[in-house]
Every structure is written in C-alpha cells, then in structure tokens.
Design a protein around this motif. Structure first.
Motif, mmCIF file in Angstrom:
data_model
loop_
_atom_site.group_PDB
_atom_site.id
_atom_site.type_symbol
_atom_site.label_atom_id
_atom_site.label_comp_id
_atom_site.label_asym_id
_atom_site.label_seq_id
_atom_site.Cartn_x
_atom_site.Cartn_y
_atom_site.Cartn_z
ATOM 1 N N GLU A 126 0.814 -1.213 0.000
ATOM 2 C CA GLU A 126 0.000 0.000 0.000
ATOM 3 C C GLU A 126 0.855 1.274 0.000
ATOM 4 N N THR B 41 -15.725 -6.089 -0.804
ATOM 5 C CA THR B 41 -15.434 -5.512 -2.116
ATOM 6 C C THR B 41 -14.015 -5.845 -2.535
ATOM 7 N N PHE B 42 -13.068 -5.714 -1.598
ATOM 8 C CA PHE B 42 -11.668 -5.989 -1.920
ATOM 9 C C PHE B 42 -11.500 -7.436 -2.380
ATOM 10 N N ARG C 22 -5.782 -3.350 7.316
ATOM 11 C CA ARG C 22 -5.862 -2.194 6.408
ATOM 12 C C ARG C 22 -7.271 -1.624 6.348
ATOM 13 N N LEU C 23 -8.253 -2.496 6.430
ATOM 14 C CA LEU C 23 -9.645 -2.096 6.258
ATOM 15 C C LEU C 23 -10.385 -1.980 7.593
ATOM 16 N N ASN C 24 -9.602 -1.896 8.679
ATOM 17 C CA ASN C 24 -10.157 -1.665 10.028
ATOM 18 C C ASN C 24 -11.149 -2.731 10.478
ATOM 19 N N ASP D 41 -6.209 0.856 -3.353
ATOM 20 C CA ASP D 41 -7.325 1.749 -3.029
ATOM 21 C C ASP D 41 -8.496 1.507 -3.966
ATOM 22 N N PHE D 42 -8.198 1.342 -5.245
ATOM 23 C CA PHE D 42 -9.230 1.124 -6.246
ATOM 24 C C PHE D 42 -9.897 -0.250 -6.079
ATOM 25 N N THR D 43 -9.160 -1.205 -5.546
ATOM 26 C CA THR D 43 -9.667 -2.575 -5.420
ATOM 27 C C THR D 43 -10.811 -2.666 -4.421
ATOM 28 N N GLY D 44 -10.789 -1.825 -3.403
ATOM 29 C CA GLY D 44 -11.910 -1.830 -2.472
ATOM 30 C C GLY D 44 -11.585 -1.187 -1.143
ATOM 31 N N GLN D 45 -12.605 -0.585 -0.550
ATOM 32 C CA GLN D 45 -12.457 0.076 0.747
ATOM 33 C C GLN D 45 -13.118 -0.705 1.868
ATOM 34 N N ASP D 46 -13.646 -1.880 1.549
ATOM 35 C CA ASP D 46 -14.161 -2.788 2.568
ATOM 36 C C ASP D 46 -13.748 -4.202 2.163
#
Length: 184
Positions: free
Chosen positions: A78, A95-96, A154-156, A87-92
C-alpha cells in the motif's frame, strides 16, 4: 514469487533486525541485486529460501514467518506504487476480496509470467466470510493467512483467519479460508 516480494522481505528484515542481518540472509541464500528486481518473476524456491533464512534470524518457525510476511506485504504494497491499485480494489473487505482477481489480472499485464492465484467469496454473513483460494503453487497457506489478516488491518476489521477446507492435487492448491469477524 516476484522481485517486489523479495524487496518487501528485505525491508521487513531491515525494519526488524537491521541491514546487517539482511546481508547475512543474502549471503546464506546466494541472493544478489538480480534477485530483487521488482517486476521480475522468480522461482518460489528462491523466495522460500529467503523466508527460511529470515525466519531463522527472527527466531520464528517458517510458517509463522510466512504469516508475518503476508501481513507485512499488505502494508508494504500500500505504500508502494501498488497503493492506488489497492485503493481502487476496495475500501471494505467484501469488495476488496471480490476484486482481487481483477487486481491480479492487472499484475499479469505488467508481468506476463506471473502465476497469480484466484480468490472467490463463497459465502458472506455479517460475522463470517468464506473465501476460496486457488493456486497452481503450493506451500503458501500461511502467507495467504497473513495477507488476509493484513487486509483486515488495512480495512479496520478485526477477527481471525483459519483454513476451513484444503485440497491439493496435480493442478495445485484449493483452500477455503474462513474469516471470522469481530462484529456485533
């Protein structure tokens, strides 16, 4: 694996034990600058030799070092040129994971010899994801657990990752990973 992974391992060892320890790992494994070219594909045996030597210096079993490296890899990627792709791959997490194969196809465009795995989300509930991993490569189970844990960081998200089912055959490995999420 790829030169970028070797560079990430070098950085992990620099961060944890210093450059002099990495120099020892290089000497022990016959590794040189030609083994660290980011967009080159290397035989997995080279990567496993590097991980094994690093594990010995870290005082860890190889499987634990692979898992640690998987987690580290996500942070390293990252902060690299792959950051915007991530970042484009997913924020959750869902989705990632659903976009991982698309991201890997992008990697293959840059490195046609890359042997990328496939990830499929098989089942999703609020507290559990079941992810199928397919690869023609073997022996990377602990690394993938670390990757999934790193993605959670990364996605908390918090939780655990374990193998729900595993199959190996001449075509490679199929592993279903259960991600148990700490959600209320």
């Amino acid at each position: 694996m790829y030169g970028m992974a070797h560079r990430a391992l070098r950085q992990m060892m620099h961060d944890r034990l210093g450059a002099s320890t990495w120099t020892k790992v290089e000497r022990e494994t016959g590794t040189g600058p030609a083994d660290l070219i980011s967009l080159c594909v290397y035989d997995d045996s080279k990567t496993i030799a590097l991980i094994s030597a690093s594990a010995a210096h870290l005082g860890l079993p190889v499987e634990e070092a692979l898992r640690d490296f998987g987690r580290y890899w996500v942070r390293y990627a990252e902060l690299s040129s792959f950051g915007p792709i991530m970042d484009f791959t997913g924020q959750d997490l869902v989705t990632f994971i659903n976009n991982l194969d698309r991201m890997h196809r992008s990697v293959v465009l840059a490195m046609p010899d890359a042997r990328v795995p496939s990830f499929t989300l098989l089942d999703e509930t609020r507290q559990r994801l079941l992810v199928r991993y397919r690869s023609e490569r073997t022996g990377l189970e602990a690394f993938v657990i670390g990757l999934l844990e790193g993605l959670m960081d990364r996605l908390n998200e918090t939780g655990t990752v374990h193998v729900a089912e595993r199959t190996e055959n001449a075509a490679g490995t199929v592993i279903d990973f259960a991600i148990e999420l700490d959600r209320t």
